[in-house]
Design an enzyme around this catalytic site. Structure first.
Site, mmCIF file in Angstrom:
data_model
loop_
_atom_site.group_PDB
_atom_site.id
_atom_site.type_symbol
_atom_site.label_atom_id
_atom_site.label_comp_id
_atom_site.label_asym_id
_atom_site.label_seq_id
_atom_site.Cartn_x
_atom_site.Cartn_y
_atom_site.Cartn_z
ATOM 1 N N THR A 13 0.813 -1.224 0.000
ATOM 2 C CA THR A 13 0.000 0.000 0.000
ATOM 3 C C THR A 13 0.846 1.273 0.000
ATOM 4 O O THR A 13 0.308 2.371 -0.153
ATOM 5 C CB THR A 13 -0.935 0.020 1.220
ATOM 6 O OG1 THR A 13 -0.147 -0.084 2.415
ATOM 7 C CG2 THR A 13 -1.919 -1.140 1.158
ATOM 8 N N ALA A 15 4.106 3.923 -1.324
ATOM 9 C CA ALA A 15 4.443 4.516 -2.616
ATOM 10 C C ALA A 15 5.259 3.560 -3.482
ATOM 11 O O ALA A 15 5.015 3.418 -4.680
ATOM 12 C CB ALA A 15 5.207 5.822 -2.395
ATOM 13 N N VAL A 16 6.259 2.892 -2.881
ATOM 14 C CA VAL A 16 7.090 1.955 -3.638
ATOM 15 C C VAL A 16 6.339 0.654 -3.904
ATOM 16 O O VAL A 16 6.395 0.095 -5.002
ATOM 17 C CB VAL A 16 8.406 1.671 -2.885
ATOM 18 C CG1 VAL A 16 9.213 0.582 -3.594
ATOM 19 C CG2 VAL A 16 9.239 2.945 -2.783
ATOM 20 N N ARG A 41 -2.714 -3.447 11.229
ATOM 21 C CA ARG A 41 -3.599 -2.305 10.990
ATOM 22 C C ARG A 41 -4.227 -2.347 9.595
ATOM 23 O O ARG A 41 -5.381 -1.959 9.394
ATOM 24 C CB ARG A 41 -2.816 -0.998 11.180
ATOM 25 C CG ARG A 41 -3.642 0.265 11.096
ATOM 26 C CD ARG A 41 -2.806 1.515 11.338
ATOM 27 N NE ARG A 41 -1.781 1.702 10.316
ATOM 28 C CZ ARG A 41 -0.491 1.479 10.506
ATOM 29 N NH1 ARG A 41 -0.047 1.045 11.674
ATOM 30 N NH2 ARG A 41 0.388 1.688 9.541
ATOM 31 N N SER A 42 -3.469 -2.825 8.610
ATOM 32 C CA SER A 42 -3.962 -2.870 7.229
ATOM 33 C C SER A 42 -4.562 -4.217 6.850
ATOM 34 O O SER A 42 -5.193 -4.339 5.795
ATOM 35 C CB SER A 42 -2.816 -2.538 6.260
ATOM 36 O OG SER A 42 -2.351 -1.228 6.461
ATOM 37 N N ARG A 101 21.732 -3.187 3.740
ATOM 38 C CA ARG A 101 22.562 -2.769 2.607
ATOM 39 C C ARG A 101 24.058 -2.920 2.833
ATOM 40 O O ARG A 101 24.793 -3.291 1.924
ATOM 41 C CB ARG A 101 22.241 -1.319 2.219
ATOM 42 C CG ARG A 101 20.885 -1.173 1.543
ATOM 43 C CD ARG A 101 20.598 0.280 1.235
ATOM 44 N NE ARG A 101 19.226 0.443 0.725
ATOM 45 C CZ ARG A 101 18.558 1.576 0.754
ATOM 46 N NH1 ARG A 101 19.137 2.654 1.270
ATOM 47 N NH2 ARG A 101 17.328 1.656 0.286
ATOM 48 N N CYS A 131 17.698 5.013 -3.558
ATOM 49 C CA CYS A 131 17.217 5.478 -4.862
ATOM 50 C C CYS A 131 18.213 6.402 -5.561
ATOM 51 O O CYS A 131 18.469 6.263 -6.767
ATOM 52 C CB CYS A 131 15.874 6.183 -4.696
ATOM 53 S SG CYS A 131 15.819 7.377 -3.345
ATOM 54 N N GLY A 162 10.375 10.404 -2.272
ATOM 55 C CA GLY A 162 11.393 9.597 -1.617
ATOM 56 C C GLY A 162 11.194 9.500 -0.121
ATOM 57 O O GLY A 162 11.756 8.624 0.537
ATOM 58 N N LYS A 222 24.757 7.075 2.954
ATOM 59 C CA LYS A 222 24.280 5.946 2.148
ATOM 60 C C LYS A 222 24.863 6.024 0.743
ATOM 61 O O LYS A 222 25.370 5.029 0.208
ATOM 62 C CB LYS A 222 22.747 5.946 2.063
ATOM 63 C CG LYS A 222 22.028 5.557 3.330
ATOM 64 C CD LYS A 222 20.513 5.744 3.136
ATOM 65 C CE LYS A 222 19.762 5.675 4.440
ATOM 66 N NZ LYS A 222 18.323 6.004 4.268
ATOM 67 N N HIS A 251 14.225 12.112 -9.041
ATOM 68 C CA HIS A 251 15.421 12.694 -8.432
ATOM 69 C C HIS A 251 16.354 13.211 -9.523
ATOM 70 O O HIS A 251 16.547 12.563 -10.557
ATOM 71 C CB HIS A 251 16.185 11.642 -7.624
ATOM 72 C CG HIS A 251 15.520 11.249 -6.341
ATOM 73 N ND1 HIS A 251 14.412 11.876 -5.849
ATOM 74 C CD2 HIS A 251 15.846 10.266 -5.445
ATOM 75 C CE1 HIS A 251 14.062 11.303 -4.695
ATOM 76 N NE2 HIS A 251 14.908 10.338 -4.436
#
EC number: 1.2.1.11
Length: 346
Positions: A13, A15-16, A41-42, A101, A131, A162, A222, A251
């Protein structure tokens, strides 16, 4: 015949996550079954995928039984707990958070740059890079392969998407408040958890994420550390300044590089022209250069404004733009899975 996979999407749900769903459909990813997982919750809400309705389930360790591929985009705390549980049950995890990462046993992958890293996945987890890092290394790799690379200095102009759906809504609300002559309310940026917030509408904020002890932000660190890991170049000199701008998606980056060998602008053009995932937009006579408004919802990384430095023949300036929710996140994750299928690793 392409192998079909049982897929789980964690955080669909967001954005990504929503972009992941779009790309799975658009690219005809071979799916045998799919489930959508989220917080309690979802859980129970309905979500549409490829013309069918699915019920979102609460993400639990047992949710990953029988799953071949788990796409995570629900925050580092969720990935920290559930990604190892998914891998323990035999799933290959592709994680969009920053949690894994820099783990030396977790490959950090941009397929155009270090696809070979997918051959060794000790923990069953693959990390999707930041990103802003993805689009930069994708554009620099073809140049690096031909001329070597010793130094990178980047300043970013990063879209509010972002920082998630709440930041997108804040930009829209603040823009309306400005236009109506009302007081502008800031509740999200630069960092949601900080006490102090600044408006993003009609503004630029030279802070993305919190500050570290060395004066750089976590976002900047990062970019620095991830670039070195992806390119397998610990000796590479990298510096970054990351800035949030009032753009919804896409971006932009001003990048200065220094090469091992001298080159010409035309040679840089040639290196980028046929590079995978790269579109060269550079014609100053026609005022042609990349812009985020035209990169939105597009898959490539766009490169332009290529100039040789006036004082250093090995120095070049580039302008790099990409949709941060696509190549910067969802698309790169899907491309990792596609590369693994092609190489019979999944």
């Amino acid at each position: 015949m392409t192998k079909k996979l049982n897929v789980a999407v964690v955080g669909a749900t967001g954005a990504v996550g929503s972009k992941m769903m779009e790309k799975l459909i658009e690219r005809k990813f071979p799916i045998a079954s799919i489930k959508f997982l989220a917080s309690a919750r979802s859980a129970g809400k309905q979500i549409e995928f490829n013309g069918e309705n699915y019920t979102i389930e609460e993400a639990k360790p047992e949710s990953f039984e029988g799953i071949d591929l788990a796409l995570f985009s629900a925050g580092g705390a969720v990935s920290e707990v559930l990604a190892p549980e998914a891998a323990k049950r035999g799933a290959i995890v592709i994680d969009n958070t920053s949690h894994f990462r820099m783990d030396p046993e977790v490959p950090l992958v941009v397929p155009e740059v270090n696809r070979h890293a997918l051959k060794t996945i000790p923990k069953g987890i693959i990390a999707n890079p930041n990103c802003s890092t993805i689009q930069m290394v994708a554009a620099l790799q073809p140049i690096r392969e031909k001329f070597g690379l010793t130094k990178v200095v980047v300043s970013t102009y990063q879209a509010v998407s972002g920082s998630g759906v709440a930041a997108i809504e804040e930009l829209r609300e603040q823009s309306a408040q400005w236009d109506a002559g009302k007081n502008v309310e800031a509740k999200v940026l630069p960092v949601k958890s900080d006490k102090k917030h600044y408006p993003i509408a009609r503004n630029v904020i030279p802070q993305i994420d919190k500050f570290t002890d060395n004066g750089f932000t976590y976002e900047e660190m990062k970019m620095i550390n991830e670039t070195k890991k992806i390119m397998e170049a610990p000796e590479l000199k990298v510096a970054a300044t990351c800035v949030r701008v009032p753009v919804v998606s896409g971006h932009s980056e001003s990048v200065y590089i220094e090469l091992e060998q001298e080159a010409t602008v035309q040679q840089i053009f040639d290196a980028l022209t046929d590079a995978p995932g790269i579109v060269l937009q550079d014609d100053i006579r026609e005022q042609l250069y990349p812009m985020p408004i035209f990169a939105e919802n597009e898959e490539p990384t766009y490169v332009g404004r290529i100039r040789q430095d006036l004082d250093n023949k090995k120095g070049f300036h580039l302008w790099i733009v990409s949709d941060n929710l696509l190549k910067g996140a969802a698309l790169n994750s899907i491309q990792i899975a596609e590369a693994m299928l092609e190489d019979h690793l999944l």
